[in-house]
Enzyme design. Structure first.
Site, PDB file in Angstrom:
ATOM      1  CE  LYS A  82     -13.460  -4.630   1.228  1.00  0.00           C
ATOM      2  NZ  LYS A  82     -12.361  -4.207   2.064  1.00  0.00           N
ATOM      3  CE  LYS A  94      -4.288  -1.935   1.180  1.00  0.00           C
ATOM      4  NZ  LYS A  94      -5.467  -2.123   1.954  1.00  0.00           N
ATOM      5  CE  LYS A 146      -6.446  -8.085  -2.037  1.00  0.00           C
ATOM      6  NZ  LYS A 146      -6.392  -7.631  -0.659  1.00  0.00           N
TER       7      LYS A 146
HETATM    8  P1  TYM Z   1     -10.621  -6.681   3.986  1.00  0.00           P
HETATM    9  O1  TYM Z   1     -11.717  -5.731   4.270  1.00  0.00           O
HETATM   10  O2  TYM Z   1      -9.579  -6.264   2.997  1.00  0.00           O
HETATM   11  O3  TYM Z   1     -11.208  -8.056   3.482  1.00  0.00           O
HETATM   12  C1  TYM Z   1     -12.208  -8.760   4.200  1.00  0.00           C
HETATM   13  C2  TYM Z   1     -11.986 -10.248   4.069  1.00  0.00           C
HETATM   14  O4  TYM Z   1     -11.999 -10.627   2.697  1.00  0.00           O
HETATM   15  C3  TYM Z   1     -10.812 -11.360   2.374  1.00  0.00           C
HETATM   16  N1  TYM Z   1     -10.438 -11.058   0.987  1.00  0.00           N
HETATM   17  C4  TYM Z   1     -10.249 -11.978   0.045  1.00  0.00           C
HETATM   18  N2  TYM Z   1     -10.311 -13.322   0.083  1.00  0.00           N
HETATM   19  C5  TYM Z   1     -10.055 -13.982  -1.069  1.00  0.00           C
HETATM   20  N3  TYM Z   1      -9.732 -13.357  -2.227  1.00  0.00           N
HETATM   21  C6  TYM Z   1      -9.658 -12.032  -2.317  1.00  0.00           C
HETATM   22  N4  TYM Z   1      -9.365 -11.443  -3.477  1.00  0.00           N
HETATM   23  C7  TYM Z   1      -9.913 -11.268  -1.142  1.00  0.00           C
HETATM   24  N5  TYM Z   1      -9.936  -9.938  -0.859  1.00  0.00           N
HETATM   25  C8  TYM Z   1     -10.243  -9.836   0.452  1.00  0.00           C
HETATM   26  C9  TYM Z   1      -9.764 -10.850   3.356  1.00  0.00           C
HETATM   27  O5  TYM Z   1      -8.719 -11.770   3.516  1.00  0.00           O
HETATM   28  C10 TYM Z   1     -10.606 -10.662   4.612  1.00  0.00           C
HETATM   29  O6  TYM Z   1     -10.729 -11.875   5.323  1.00  0.00           O
HETATM   30  N6  TYM Z   1      -7.766  -6.018   7.956  1.00  0.00           N
HETATM   31  C11 TYM Z   1      -8.930  -6.719   7.464  1.00  0.00           C
HETATM   32  C12 TYM Z   1     -10.185  -6.415   8.253  1.00  0.00           C
HETATM   33  C13 TYM Z   1     -10.036  -6.651   9.706  1.00  0.00           C
HETATM   34  C14 TYM Z   1      -9.966  -7.928  10.337  1.00  0.00           C
HETATM   35  C15 TYM Z   1      -9.839  -7.632  11.728  1.00  0.00           C
HETATM   36  C16 TYM Z   1     -10.011  -9.235   9.871  1.00  0.00           C
HETATM   37  C17 TYM Z   1      -9.952  -5.693  10.660  1.00  0.00           C
HETATM   38  N7  TYM Z   1      -9.835  -6.279  11.893  1.00  0.00           N
HETATM   39  C18 TYM Z   1      -9.714  -8.678  12.658  1.00  0.00           C
HETATM   40  C19 TYM Z   1      -9.905 -10.274  10.804  1.00  0.00           C
HETATM   41  C20 TYM Z   1      -9.760  -9.973  12.174  1.00  0.00           C
HETATM   42  C21 TYM Z   1      -9.163  -6.288   6.026  1.00  0.00           C
HETATM   43  O7  TYM Z   1      -8.748  -5.234   5.617  1.00  0.00           O
HETATM   44  O8  TYM Z   1      -9.939  -7.124   5.331  1.00  0.00           O
END
Ligand code: TYM
Length: 341
Positions: free
Chosen positions: A209, A124, A206
């Site tokens: 979003k 990032k 990847k």
């Molecule tokens: P975030 O918002 O980027 O994504 C949410 C969840 O979706 C999964 N994910 C994917 N899985 C498969 N293929 C993809 N292309 C893909 N893009 C996203 C992510 O692995 C995630 O599980 N930091 C985290 C949010 C968070 C969190 C937490 C997660 C904040 N606190 C505590 C677990 C525990 C995040 O930005 O996810």
């Protein structure tokens, strides 16, 4: 209670699950297949808490109205994918201020070098060199606070979040060793298929979003015609065999998406398409995505007609989450040596 009975009761205690998703951009099929899809079912076996990680959304520049809208949209979407607020604790992260408090405390048990090694921070920073803020660097520590506040045993995530869960384990162990056992040390759990869904326009990247990959990212709320168009245009290779392998990242990605959508193995998906050409295959994957996402979008649209009811669910979720969160936070303050009155 004799020792044997006590042991039995303890082993029957349901394990805890925590996960979250941040309200940046528009949630994708990657978010769904890598994480959200599994969340509603887990309450049959575990005590589950899920959050919209809104505090995490401000590490990148975001307009106030977008943060508000994205947060409400994501909260409604979590309900629409099937998370029942009566059977799970569903809440908005910023409504439980203990997250920010524990985040600060845990900063002091996280090494600069450990946080510097996070690949998501490096990626990032590279993509957004004009806004490498301290929040972006500190983000995994806040994520550790999210998990540890609830004494979670299991953290279901996609592959890209596993490194952050590992850091959370390191921090929890360090704190427990320095004082006394305080935090449950959680394990991250990724799905067999779908832990990393790739972009349809660049199958080596990847599906994200926030990256502005209009054709490569299928959005959970996309209209059926847009979903079909994206799948029809999906980048593949010049071969004709529908087969998963390293040299065919586009086809492998589509097979993974199909297997995950239909809850079947990749082998079975390959067999289903052994006599199909790429065009027919892509069409069928698109249809499977439409079939899965249509009821979610319809439910979402119904939920968004009543933002007041949505607010009420948020409020109740935050109240339930807070009970557990402040219990942990108080314990942490005491262990460190803060004066409590
Ligand atoms: P975030 O918002 O980027 O994504 C949410 C969840 O979706 C999964 N994910 C994917 N899985 C498969 N293929 C993809 N292309 C893909 N893009 C996203 C992510 O692995 C995630 O599980 N930091 C985290 C949010 C968070 C969190 C937490 C997660 C904040 N606190 C505590 C677990 C525990 C995040 O930005 O996810």
């Amino acid at each position: 209670m004799n020792e044997q009975v006590a042991l039995q009761v303890n082993s029957e205690k349901r394990k805890r699950v925590f996960s979250a998703i941040k309200p940046t951009g528009n949630p994708t099929l990657g978010n769904y297949l890598g994480a959200m899809k599994y969340w509603p079912r887990m309450c049959e076996t575990y005590d589950c808490l899920y959050a919209v990680a809104d505090l995490h959304a401000i590490t990148v520049a975001i307009k106030p109205k977008d943060l508000r809208e994205n947060s409400k949209r994501l909260f409604a979407l979590l309900l629409a994918v099937g998370i029942d607020p009566e059977k799970n604790i569903l809440f908005m992260q910023s409504h439980v201020t203990a997250h920010a408090e524990l985040g600060w405390l845990l900063n002091n048990y996280t090494m600069f070098g450990e946080a510097s090694r996070m690949t998501q921070f490096k990626d990032k920073s590279r993509k957004n060199p004009e806004n490498v803020n301290v929040g972006l660097f500190d983000y995994p520590v806040l994520m550790a606070a999210d998990i540890l506040l609830y004494q979670a045993d299991i953290v279901p995530v996609g592959e890209d979040q596993m490194q952050h869960v590992e850091l959370c384990r390191t921090v929890a162990n360090r704190f427990n060793n320095r004082y006394s056992p305080t935090f449950t040390v959680p394990v991250g759990k990724i799905p067999d298929y779908g832990a990393r869904i790739h972009s349809l326009s660049d199958p080596t990247a990847k599906m994200g979003k926030s990256e502005g990959d209009a054709d490569g990212a299928v959005l959970i709320l996309d209209r059926p015609e847009d979903i079909m168009r994206k799948f029809k245009r999906a980048v593949t290779d010049c071969d004709t065999k529908v087969h998963a392998c390293k040299d065919k990242p586009g086809i492998t990605n589509l097979l993974t998406i199909y297997a995950s959508l239909c809850d079947i193995s990749i082998d079975k998906a390959e067999r289903e398409f052994e006599n199909s050409d790429y065009a027919a295959f892509k069409l069928r994957v698109g249809e499977a995505a439409v079939e899965t996402l249509r009821p979610i979008r319809e439910k979402y649209e119904a939920l968004r007609k009543d933002d007041k009811a949505l607010g009420e669910i948020m409020k109740q979720g935050a109240e339930k989450a807070a009970r557990s969160a402040y219990r942990t936070l108080e314990k942490v303050y005491k262990k460190i040596g803060f004066v409590r009155v």
